[in-house]
Design a protein around this motif. Structure first.
Motif, PDB file in Angstrom:
ATOM      1  N   LEU A 146       0.822  -1.209   0.000  1.00 28.33           N
ATOM      2  CA  LEU A 146       0.000   0.000   0.000  1.00 28.33           C
ATOM      3  C   LEU A 146       0.858   1.263   0.000  1.00 28.33           C
ATOM      4  N   LEU A 147       1.974   1.217   0.716  1.00 29.30           N
ATOM      5  CA  LEU A 147       2.850   2.387   0.778  1.00 29.30           C
ATOM      6  C   LEU A 147       3.607   2.600  -0.526  1.00 29.30           C
ATOM      7  N   ILE A 148       4.104   1.505  -1.110  1.00 35.24           N
ATOM      8  CA  ILE A 148       4.837   1.632  -2.375  1.00 35.24           C
ATOM      9  C   ILE A 148       3.908   2.141  -3.472  1.00 35.24           C
ATOM     10  N   ALA A 149       2.668   1.686  -3.452  1.00 34.61           N
ATOM     11  CA  ALA A 149       1.692   2.103  -4.464  1.00 34.61           C
ATOM     12  C   ALA A 149       0.896   3.330  -4.028  1.00 34.61           C
ATOM     13  N   PHE A 150       1.448   4.111  -3.091  1.00 33.66           N
ATOM     14  CA  PHE A 150       0.721   5.276  -2.585  1.00 33.66           C
ATOM     15  C   PHE A 150       0.348   6.218  -3.721  1.00 33.66           C
ATOM     16  N   TRP A 151       1.286   6.461  -4.637  1.00 34.25           N
ATOM     17  CA  TRP A 151       0.969   7.242  -5.834  1.00 34.25           C
ATOM     18  C   TRP A 151       0.434   6.285  -6.893  1.00 34.25           C
ATOM     19  N   GLY A 160       5.835  -1.604  -9.225  1.00 33.11           N
ATOM     20  CA  GLY A 160       6.802  -1.854  -8.152  1.00 33.11           C
ATOM     21  C   GLY A 160       6.159  -2.486  -6.938  1.00 33.11           C
ATOM     22  N   ALA A 161       4.954  -2.035  -6.594  1.00 40.48           N
ATOM     23  CA  ALA A 161       4.248  -2.608  -5.444  1.00 40.48           C
ATOM     24  C   ALA A 161       3.889  -4.065  -5.709  1.00 40.48           C
ATOM     25  N   LYS A 162       3.442  -4.342  -6.930  1.00 40.44           N
ATOM     26  CA  LYS A 162       3.072  -5.714  -7.263  1.00 40.44           C
ATOM     27  C   LYS A 162       4.285  -6.634  -7.212  1.00 40.44           C
TER      28      LYS A 162
END
Length: 801
Positions: A146-151, A160-162
């Motif tokens: 959730l933090l990596i995909a914040f934007w 990157g989050a995935k």
């Protein structure tokens, strides 16, 4: 009781953040969140004297007694290091984010995710039960996603989050299997109890598989080769996230796990080889690839990979102290683990500072591209000073804390040659030295190409102007910069109060923890490690001066190869194959779906009945079948067969209703009035609804399937019916366990309820029933949100997709 509260506080605080943000739509929300990690840090700091005196804090909240799963927390020296880093760095990151993030950002969501991650990490390091640890372990993956995909509007952030989620969760599943194997061997889920049984475990057949699976989880989480590829892509997260997750906390979870299980697996040579060699390979590969980066954040990502490999290799060398090798001075190798823990702290200070400084450069100038930077030292003197301290510390230069732990690392790499194990020769210090040379080079790139010299391209920040940021944004990196220098001059305070109890946790069987503590000094004379450092500086300086000339090797095969490409191709191939496979059976025809399901059922159950179960029947205890029951069964059979030959949907529904109501009459005959009443109500409602629905549909068309299809349908129908009937008869006549109904027979005494069905639903299965209600609630909320979003957008909601 204090440690469970420390874990729960961030979770509870995260629940209130969205509500607070509803009324405080500004950066004030950050100031409201800041006390949470700060108070936790102070509370943990107050426990340091207890741990330094040899005391450990245990607390158990009993949960599932039958499964031996309890919320047991354990605070010792090792978990204290991570706990202080999580809360201390969390405090600085929240303070930094207040000034870094814009008021236009979804700050409520950001701080909620950050607190969720903080609580998850605290749960990982303080949990003594491995299954509870695993739950928190995966929560760190979810919250980091959730933090990596914040934007999330950025494609690279989502990708990157995935990637981070896929790799770390896959490793976590392997780790879970390893934990279950450990439970199979020891009969406990407690890490401390496993450590107490460590001497008896190596002879077990599950010992090696469990060890490798646990290492898989540690390596994926700590970005060890070849699983390191998720970390550079995760840099798409906001800089406060990178400074917190990818320098001080999440990537240290795997390091923590390895250190925690050294007492369990340290006596295995395979553990030594795996941890040491993977760590060294990661160190070399990360430092080599960091030099090729033009993006400062990508450079820091690869440097993080490299430094994590260094710490991992030190823990591997430190595990050699557990090996039964005659004539070996074990204190030489315990010093390696000491260096690893020391460098773990040092790395958090200088890497956290560097991430924040790069964030400042990007925030003020609008670029992180090294080719568009240069000459910033004059315009941003404070930023430059902190960057200088962080970079030189990472390079292993005095007077910064990284120099001390780097020297200990070089000494450990030299000492490992004397183990006498196959494959352990002079190449280990050579790899350590070469990797350190590349580390020196990329540190010089950060300092000199960013803050000195001329730009390679037209600078992107000419129109904006370069200057130090507001003082508030410099507070957090300045504190870390002060620690970088302060720990160089007073390292033994850290050794006495923090590292000594941590070493006692890593080597619990070694007795006196005083013998495990290394006296840290900046000067040890002209020893081999110092000469190696001089060589690193000399060769590294030459390589940096001629960087443009030799940097072309990165375009030459095999240096141009990227493991990330393998991941991408594998993912594309898996998605393509799954897409084609799905299209093969997802045809939209209900008949085919039932065919696949029932054929699978026939294959599985038929195999089990033939080769596993005994085909024995026992009718001796069966009740006598009365004439009334025969009549009802005949009516049911007649209705079922008649459905096959009618051409009207309405008649088919009525015949199906005959089946349902006959079952209800059968319940009455068998003296089950509650079931009969439920069946009548359900059958009445469904029959009426079917009649209302199918009244507007056309009549059935006469199907004329081909003969093979008819044969297959007949086979499936007969085989399914036979298997269900045979299974029911076998189960009825062969009871392997006492029937659970005996427990429910005492329902009135246990629950006070006179209706056994209600007692089962409301008391015996209360938790399950509650979860079912929660699932329905979540589904309803999802539908409500989608409807509201559609109404808000005034269309189908696809305008921004």
């Amino acid at each position: 009781m204090i440690i469970p509260i420390l874990i729960l506080v961030p979770f509870l605080a995260s629940l209130f953040v969205p509500f607070l943000y509803t009324y405080v739509r500004s950066k004030k929300i950050g100031w409201m969140v800041l006390p949470v990690p700060l108070i936790l840090f102070v509370i943990l700091s107050l426990q340091v004297p207890k741990l330094a005196s040899g005391e450990n804090l245990f607390h158990t909240i009993r949960w599932l007694n039958a499964a031996d799963i309890h919320f047991t927390t354990h605070l010792d020296g090792l978990s204290m290091i991570l706990g202080l880093l999580i809360t201390g760095m969390g405090t600085l990151v929240v303070m930094y984010s207040i000034y870094y993030l814009s008021e236009r950002e979804a700050l409520g969501r950001f701080y909620m995710y950050l607190l969720l991650f903080m609580g998850s990490m605290l749960g990982v390091v303080f949990s003594d039960n491995v299954l509870v640890l695993y739950v928190f372990w995966e929560l760190t993956s979810v919250s980091s996603f959730l933090l990596i995909a914040f934007w999330h509007q950025r494609k690279n952030s989502r990708a990157g989050a995935k990637k981070a989620m896929l790799i770390t969760v896959t490793g976590g599943i392997g780790m879970l299997i390893g934990f279950l194997m450990m439970h199979q061997m020891t009969g406990t889920y407690s890490i401390q109890e496993m450590i107490g049984m460590a001497e008896t475990l190596p002879t077990n057949d599950l010992f090696i598989p469990a060890m490798l699976l646990i290492l898989l989880g540690a390596f994926t989480k700590s970005a060890q080769f070849p699983f390191h590829i998720w970390l550079p892509d995760a840099m798409e997260a906001p800089t406060p996230v990178s400074a917190y997750l990818h320098s001080a906390t999440m990537v240290k979870a795997g390091i923590y796990l390895v250190a925690r299980f050294i007492p369990v697996f340290g006596e295995s040579e395979l553990w030594f080889y795996s941890v040491t060699f993977i760590g060294l390979l990661t160190l070399l590969w990360g430092s080599f690839n960091a030099v090729r980066q033009n993006d400062l954040k990508a450079l820091l990502a690869y440097s993080t990979i490299s430094q994590l490999g260094l710490i991992m290799s030190l823990l591997g060398i430190g595990s050699a102290a557990m090996l039964d090798i005659p004539g070996v001075d074990k204190t030489i190798y315990t010093a390696a683990a000491f260096a690893g823990l020391f460098h773990l702290i040092n790395h958090s200070t200088f890497k956290g500072a560097l991430f924040m400084i790069i964030g400042i450069v990007d925030h003020e100038l609008g670029t992180r591209d090294i080719r568009k930077l240069g000459g910033l030292a004059v315009f941003m003197p404070i930023t430059f000073s902190i960057a200088l301290a962080g970079s030189f510390s990472m390079a292993g230069l005095p007077p910064f804390n990284g120099f001390l732990s780097k020297e200990l690392f070089l000494e450990a790499s030299l000492a490992v040659r004397h183990l006498g194990l196959p494959g352990v020769h002079t190449w280990i210090p050579i790899v350590a030295w070469v990797a350190s040379v590349f580390t020196f080079v990329y540190c010089m790139i950060i300092v000199f190409q960013t803050f000195f010299g001329r730009q390679q391209q037209q600078p992107a920040w000419v129109d904006r102007g370069a200057h130090d940021p507001r003082p508030g944004m410099l507070v957090a990196p300045s504190i870390l910069g002060a620690l970088i220098v302060g720990l160089f001059f007073f390292p033994n305070l850290l050794g006495k109060w923090i590292l000594k109890p941590a070493m006692a946790a890593v080597y619990p069987s070694f007795g006196n923890p005083e013998s495990l503590v290394v006296h840290i000094a900046a000067w040890h004379g002209l020893n081999p490690a110092l000469w190696m450092t001089i060589g690193i500086i000399f060769v590294g300086t030459i390589l940096y001066i001629f960087l443009r000339q030799w940097r072309r090797i990165y375009t030459v095969s095999p240096f141009s190869w990227k493991i990330d490409n393998i991941y991408t191709l594998l993912l594309i191939q898996l998605e393509g194959n799954s897409y084609h496979l799905t299209n093969k059976y997802m045809t939209g025809h209900l008949h085919r779906y039932f065919t696949y399901i029932l054929l699978f059922f026939i294959a599985m159950m038929g195999t089990a009945l033939t080769f596993v179960w005994r085909l024995t029947f026992n009718f001796s205890e069966d009740a006598v079948v009365t004439i009334n029951e025969y009549i009802l069964v005949m009516v049911m059979m007649a209705a079922a067969v008649a459905i096959l030959f009618v051409n009207s949907r309405l008649i088919a529904i009525l015949l199906n209703g005959v089946l349902g109501f006959t079952v209800a009459f059968l319940f009455v005959v068998l003296r089950a009035p509650d079931l009969a009443l439920t069946q009548i109500v359900v059958e009445t409602v469904t029959t009426v609804l079917f009649l209302l629905t199918f009244r507007f549909m056309p009549d059935w068309k006469k199907e004329r399937p081909r003969r093979p299809v008819k044969v297959l349908n007949a086979f499936i129908a007969v085989a399914t019916g036979l298997i269900v009937m045979i299974t029911a008869l076998i189960v009825q006549g062969n009871r392997l366990f006492d029937p659970i109904s005996k427990y429910f027979e005492d329902a009135k005494t246990l629950t006070g309820g006179g209706n056994i069905v209600n007692a089962i639903l409301g008391d015996f299965r209360a938790f399950d029933t509650m979860l079912e209600i929660v699932v329905l609630l979540i589904g309803g909320l999802g539908v409500y949100v989608l409807i509201k979003l559609k109404d808000k957008k005034g269309g189908d909601g696809n305008e921004n997709q």
